[in-house]
Scaffold this active site. Structure first.
Site, PDB file in Angstrom:
ATOM      1  N   GLN A 196       0.706  -1.125   0.058  1.00 33.09           N
ATOM      2  CA  GLN A 196       0.068   0.041   0.119  1.00 33.09           C
ATOM      3  C   GLN A 196       0.776   1.089  -0.106  1.00 33.09           C
ATOM      4  O   GLN A 196       0.508   2.306  -0.822  1.00 33.09           O
ATOM      5  CB  GLN A 196      -0.924  -0.072   1.302  1.00 33.09           C
ATOM      6  CG  GLN A 196      -2.075  -0.845   1.118  1.00 33.09           C
ATOM      7  CD  GLN A 196      -2.986  -0.690   2.251  1.00 33.09           C
ATOM      8  OE1 GLN A 196      -2.709  -0.292   3.371  1.00 33.09           O
ATOM      9  NE2 GLN A 196      -4.112  -1.399   1.892  1.00 33.09           N
ATOM     10  N   TYR A 206     -10.053  -3.259  -8.402  1.00 33.08           N
ATOM     11  CA  TYR A 206     -10.660  -2.462  -9.687  1.00 33.08           C
ATOM     12  C   TYR A 206     -11.968  -3.173 -10.043  1.00 33.08           C
ATOM     13  O   TYR A 206     -11.827  -4.273  -9.831  1.00 33.08           O
ATOM     14  CB  TYR A 206      -9.712  -2.443 -10.718  1.00 33.08           C
ATOM     15  CG  TYR A 206      -8.312  -1.719 -10.623  1.00 33.08           C
ATOM     16  CD1 TYR A 206      -8.353  -0.301 -10.694  1.00 33.08           C
ATOM     17  CD2 TYR A 206      -7.305  -2.325 -10.194  1.00 33.08           C
ATOM     18  CE1 TYR A 206      -7.179   0.372 -10.612  1.00 33.08           C
ATOM     19  CE2 TYR A 206      -5.880  -1.848 -10.138  1.00 33.08           C
ATOM     20  CZ  TYR A 206      -5.771  -0.370 -10.211  1.00 33.08           C
ATOM     21  OH  TYR A 206      -4.880   0.320 -10.148  1.00 33.08           O
TER      22      TYR A 206
END
Length: 371
Positions: A124, A227
């Site tokens: 991240q 996504y």
């Protein structure tokens, strides 16, 4: 280990791949950092600040460098000082610039595309798409507010009441969530939609109203890699009908939907634009990928049916200082996480290395490009 930081040459690119903060950190690891003069000028970082951090200011920092840090992939003619095996690390746009990837492979360079970073917990802090999308979502609302001819918050005055602007965010990824939060901070009434059902709670947590297709299944959970993917024709039709009914009542619409490696999905048609009130504004964050909005053109204000449509080729570059700071930390977090003290260089593991590596040993090796 010698790192090189180039001045970005792409039109409109104001960011830089390293800041004095990250230069100091790389030097602390044992690296030498060479910076091209003027590399940070557009991000308000003078050469003197790099020098004070310990960087060497040289006209061609690639000479003798083993890693080149960049925001956008450099053209091959800028890399003649690199020896085979050197790394190029940055946002390399591999789908659109396959020719450049081939040239790097031919030169024996190892290209690492940071936009291919896997969406996993330990990566991240290395995710350039997330850091830059955060700023893009914020900037989209600010630009839309500037183009909108009215106030955002409700205002009660002696002369009467000004109604709050109605803002609709389409696509609730990182950019969309920041757009919701920003519009809420400005006092707007905010609603949002996404094909991923898991985003409903995120929308509610930010104080916005979720707008979802109820009678046709969307994507459960987050979708592949966080996504969205393309939906069925049935869902697309139901979504279009829902949006048409909702969009006519909106003052501002922010669209953020992207599918990696594909043209941006069309979310708003000209017929839907025609239902909006004159003076309304649409900001299309996907304009450089073909646009979510019919008729949008990157870097131009297009007016249709009295509605202004905006979109930039490079929205994060309009916040160069903050965008550079976050981007540079992403690159430092990436390289430092794999830094081998004994070898005095980063040694990538298989999971992340295979995900981001485009070229190696004279060949294109990325499965996403070869598949």
């Amino acid at each position: 280990m010698r790192l090189a930081v180039l001045r970005e040459r792409a039109a409109g690119e104001t960011r830089v791949a390293a800041t004095p903060e990250t230069v100091k950190k790389f030097i602390a690891l044992g690296a030498t950092v060479a910076v091209e003069p003027g590399a940070g000028a557009s991000a308000a970082i003078p050469d003197a600040d790099y020098a004070a951090a310990g960087a060497q200011l040289v006209a061609d920092p690639t000479v003798g460098a083993e890693i080149v840090l960049c925001v956008q992939g450099p053209e091959p003619d800028l890399l003649v000082g690199l020896a085979p095996g050197a790394w190029i690390v940055g946002g390399l746009d591999p789908f659109a610039r396959a020719d450049r990837v081939e040239a790097w492979a031919t030169a024996g360079l190892e290209a690492l595309a940071m936009e291919f970073m896997p969406r996993i917990t330990r990566a991240q802090s290395m995710d350039i798409l997330s850091s830059q999308s955060n700023l893009a979502g914020y900037k989209a609302v600010i630009e839309a507010a500037n183009a909108y001819g009215r106030a955002f918050p409700m205002m009660m005055t002696a002369a009467g009441t000004v109604s709050a602007a109605r803002v609709f965010v389409m696509g609730v990824g990182v950019a969309g969530l920041q757009a919701i939060a920003t519009a809420r901070r400005l006092g707007a009434q905010v609603s949002a939609t996404d094909v991923r059902s898991a985003t409903r709670e995120q929308i509610l947590s930010l104080g916005a109203k979720p707008i979802f297709v109820e009678n046709v299944a969307g994507i459960e959970g987050e979708g592949a890699g966080g996504y969205a993917t393309e939906m069925s024709a049935e869902y697309q039709q139901a979504q279009a009908e829902l949006v048409s009914a909702h969009i006519a009542r909106q003052d501002i619409v922010i669209t953020t939907a992207l599918i990696p490696g594909r043209a941006a999905p069309r979310l708003i048609t000209d017929a839907q634009i025609a239902t909006m009130k004159p003076g309304s504004v649409i900001f299309d964050l996907a304009a450089p990928q073909g646009g979510n909005v019919e008729g949008s053109v990157a870097d131009q204000v297009v007016e249709r049916h009295g509605v202004r449509i905006l979109g930039f080729s490079n929205t994060p570059a309009r916040l160069p200082a903050d965008a550079s700071a976050l981007y540079a930390r992403n690159l430092y977090n990436f390289l430092s996480a794999f830094w081998d003290k004994e070898a005095q260089r980063p040694v990538l593991d298989e999971e992340i290395g295979n995900a981001v590596r485009l070229t190696q040993a004279g060949k294109v090796v990325s499965e996403r490009l070869l598949g």
